[in-house]
Design a protein around this motif. Structure first.
Motif, short mmCIF file in Angstrom:
data_model
loop_
_atom_site.label_atom_id
_atom_site.label_comp_id
_atom_site.label_asym_id
_atom_site.label_seq_id
_atom_site.Cartn_x
_atom_site.Cartn_y
_atom_site.Cartn_z
N LEU A 193 33.90 42.65 33.51
CA LEU A 193 34.45 42.33 34.83
C LEU A 193 33.93 43.26 35.91
O LEU A 193 33.88 42.91 37.08
CB LEU A 193 35.98 42.42 34.78
CG LEU A 193 36.73 41.15 34.36
CD1 LEU A 193 38.22 41.42 34.36
CD2 LEU A 193 36.39 39.99 35.24
N GLN A 197 32.34 41.40 41.79
CA GLN A 197 33.26 41.85 42.83
C GLN A 197 34.39 40.84 42.95
O GLN A 197 34.21 39.65 42.74
CB GLN A 197 32.52 41.99 44.15
CG GLN A 197 31.37 43.00 44.09
CD GLN A 197 30.55 43.01 45.37
OE1 GLN A 197 30.79 42.21 46.25
NE2 GLN A 197 29.59 43.91 45.45
N GLY A 198 35.58 41.33 43.35
CA GLY A 198 36.74 40.47 43.42
C GLY A 198 36.55 39.27 44.33
O GLY A 198 37.03 38.17 44.05
N GLU A 199 35.81 39.47 45.45
CA GLU A 199 35.66 38.37 46.40
C GLU A 199 34.77 37.26 45.88
O GLU A 199 34.66 36.19 46.49
CB GLU A 199 35.11 38.89 47.74
CG GLU A 199 33.78 39.63 47.65
CD GLU A 199 33.96 41.12 47.45
OE1 GLU A 199 33.02 41.86 47.75
OE2 GLU A 199 35.05 41.53 47.00
N TRP A 201 35.38 35.64 43.24
CA TRP A 201 36.22 34.67 42.56
C TRP A 201 37.11 33.94 43.55
O TRP A 201 37.58 34.52 44.52
CB TRP A 201 37.11 35.38 41.52
CG TRP A 201 36.36 36.26 40.58
CD1 TRP A 201 36.39 37.63 40.52
CD2 TRP A 201 35.47 35.85 39.55
NE1 TRP A 201 35.59 38.08 39.53
CE2 TRP A 201 35.00 37.02 38.90
CE3 TRP A 201 35.02 34.61 39.09
CZ2 TRP A 201 34.11 36.97 37.85
CZ3 TRP A 201 34.12 34.56 38.04
CH2 TRP A 201 33.68 35.73 37.43
N ASP A 202 37.38 32.65 43.28
CA ASP A 202 38.36 31.94 44.08
C ASP A 202 39.76 32.45 43.70
O ASP A 202 39.94 33.14 42.70
CB ASP A 202 38.24 30.42 43.86
CG ASP A 202 38.44 30.05 42.40
OD1 ASP A 202 39.61 29.96 41.98
OD2 ASP A 202 37.45 29.88 41.67
N LEU A 203 40.74 32.08 44.49
CA LEU A 203 42.10 32.62 44.31
C LEU A 203 42.70 32.23 42.96
O LEU A 203 43.39 33.03 42.33
CB LEU A 203 43.00 32.14 45.45
CG LEU A 203 42.66 32.69 46.85
CD1 LEU A 203 43.57 32.08 47.89
CD2 LEU A 203 42.75 34.21 46.86
N THR A 205 41.10 31.57 40.14
CA THR A 205 40.45 32.36 39.09
C THR A 205 40.99 33.78 39.06
O THR A 205 41.27 34.33 38.00
CB THR A 205 38.92 32.38 39.29
OG1 THR A 205 38.42 31.03 39.28
CG2 THR A 205 38.23 33.17 38.18
N GLN A 206 41.16 34.38 40.24
CA GLN A 206 41.73 35.73 40.30
C GLN A 206 43.14 35.76 39.70
O GLN A 206 43.54 36.76 39.10
CB GLN A 206 41.78 36.21 41.75
CG GLN A 206 40.41 36.46 42.37
CD GLN A 206 40.51 37.01 43.79
OE1 GLN A 206 41.34 37.86 44.07
NE2 GLN A 206 39.67 36.50 44.68
N GLN A 207 43.87 34.67 39.84
CA GLN A 207 45.24 34.63 39.33
C GLN A 207 45.29 34.57 37.81
O GLN A 207 46.21 35.11 37.18
CB GLN A 207 45.96 33.40 39.93
CG GLN A 207 47.46 33.38 39.69
CD GLN A 207 48.15 32.30 40.50
OE1 GLN A 207 47.58 31.77 41.45
NE2 GLN A 207 49.36 31.96 40.12
N LEU A 209 42.69 35.63 35.68
CA LEU A 209 41.90 36.66 35.01
C LEU A 209 42.73 37.68 34.23
O LEU A 209 42.36 38.05 33.11
CB LEU A 209 41.00 37.39 36.02
CG LEU A 209 39.75 36.64 36.51
CD1 LEU A 209 39.01 37.46 37.56
CD2 LEU A 209 38.82 36.32 35.34
N CYS A 235 38.70 26.30 36.12
CA CYS A 235 38.26 27.68 36.38
C CYS A 235 37.53 28.27 35.17
O CYS A 235 36.49 28.92 35.32
CB CYS A 235 39.44 28.57 36.75
SG CYS A 235 40.19 28.18 38.34
#
Length: 395
Positions: A193, A197-199, A201-203, A205-207, A209, A235
């Protein structure tokens, strides 16, 4: 040998040999503004294809590929209309040059994005059209193209910053769509990971992970992350496409596995051995013996469960994590899961068992049935053992 290995249409990727920028000059007509490296495209070659590089209006903002003289030119012609220009427009084309045999589809989004970036610079500060009157600006353009070619060839990415404008370019490999993600599969990270970078990923996917731990299956991730099931699968399929995660079967000690022909590679490939030992180690500070790891893989056969192997060899005493051992083997295709498929030999089952028995067609595995119905593998096994009309196919 070289000719047989590389030929047009062979599908192999090659490096960018040159990047050049051409324009329609109000007096001289089509001409090359600048190129990196210098003089890679000769005047004769350019004149032979200039009608395609500065095409009719119908082909503006279209990806164009031209093969000539053992090279392949990939361009994206752009015209900016403005009465301040000599002919009320400025016409340019950014082009990548590769070997004629090379696959270039992966560069198409990059050429378009870089062309759009240059368009922004031109609209804001006449970065392209006024370069001849400004030596520093002309040198900056050459340095920019050189940075792009070096960055994409060596790292597959680069970042350009000019004044207040910036852009990030990345070559993304074009792959075929991965198989659909199933509820009973488990996502496992194959890419760190920290590499992303965090940006990026879409929201959604971030949720999800944080719930990818190599244990949770898709349906459980959806429930714990409070995300709709189909969104989670979409995702995860995207992450599989970009080789960030791999989908593996649910780990259970009752599972059986069989080796594949690729296990031979593990015996001779030193890098694969090192990756394997680091991954399957019980603790990070003391690696297991490769001979023990290889022996465990070779012992995986039809009818032998992971529980049998643990009783026989005690992987913990060998500094081996059996869960990681199985996951690495499946991801690297060293082993494959032997699935169980229940088959009902009679028809006409009614009552409470009818819903369960509707899965006994030989098309649904134990994992799928257990996940869909919320029962354990042991419960399903007990039900089948009590019914002589149900048999199990292992494959």
């Amino acid at each position: 040998m070289e000719k047989s290995k590389f030929f047009e249409g062979c599908g192999k990727e090659g490096p960018i040999r040159c990047i050049f920028l051409c324009e329609f000059h109000p007096i001289a007509g089509p001409k090359i503004m600048c190129q990196v490296p210098d003089d890679f495209i000769s005047k004769e070659v350019f004149e032979a294809v200039s009608v395609y590089l500065i095409p009719k209006a119908q082909l503006l903002r279209s990806t164009l590929t031209i093969t000539v003289c053992k090279i392949k030119i990939l361009g994206f012609p752009v015209r900016i209309d403005n009465k301040n220009y000599a002919r009320n427009f400025f016409y340019f084309n950014l082009c990548f040059v590769c070997d004629s045999w090379a696959r270039t589809v992966q560069y198409e989004p990059v050429v378009k994005k870089l062309s759009d970036y240059l368009t922004v610079l031109e609209v804001e500060s006449s970065f392209l059209s006024q370069r001849e009157a400004n030596y520093c600006q002309e040198k900056r353009l050459i340095d920019m193209l050189d940075q792009v070619m070096v960055g994409l060839n060596s790292e597959g990415m680069c970042t350009l910053i000019e004044g207040n404008s910036s852009t990030h370019l990345k070559v993304v490999k074009i792959r075929s769509d991965p198989p659909p993600v199933l509820d009973h599969q488990v996502p496992v990270f194959v890419e760190s990971l920290e590499s992303f970078q965090g940006e990026q990923w879409d929201l959604t996917t971030q949720q999800i992970l944080p719930y990818i731990d190599g244990i949770n299956h898709v349906a459980k991730i959806a429930a714990e992350a409070n995300v709709e099931n189909n969104l989670v699968k979409t995702c995860l399929q995207n992450l599989v496409y970009y080789l960030v995660v791999s989908m593996v079967p649910i780990f259970q000690y009752s599972n059986s596995y069989a080796v594949t022909p690729k296990l031979r590679k593990l015996a001779v490939d030193r890098k694969l051995q090192e990756d394997c030992l680091r991954t399957v180690a019980k603790s990070g500070w003391q690696l297991p013996n490769f001979r023990d790891v290889f022996k465990l893989y070779c012992s995986m056969t039809h009818g032998t469960t992971i529980k049998d192997l643990c009783i026989r060899y005690n992987p913990s005493s060998l500094r081996i994590d059996e869960r990681k051992l199985v996951q690495f083997g499946v991801v690297e295709n060293l082993i494959r899961r032997i699935n169980k498929y229940p088959v009902l030999l009679t028809e006409g089952v009614t009552g409470e068992a009818s819903h369960l028995y509707s899965y006994f067609t030989g098309l649904h595995s134990f994992d799928e049935i257990c996940c869909n119905l919320g029962v354990s593998s042991e419960q399903l096994e007990d039900t089948i053992e009590k019914d002589s009309n149900v048999t199990i196919i292992c494959k």
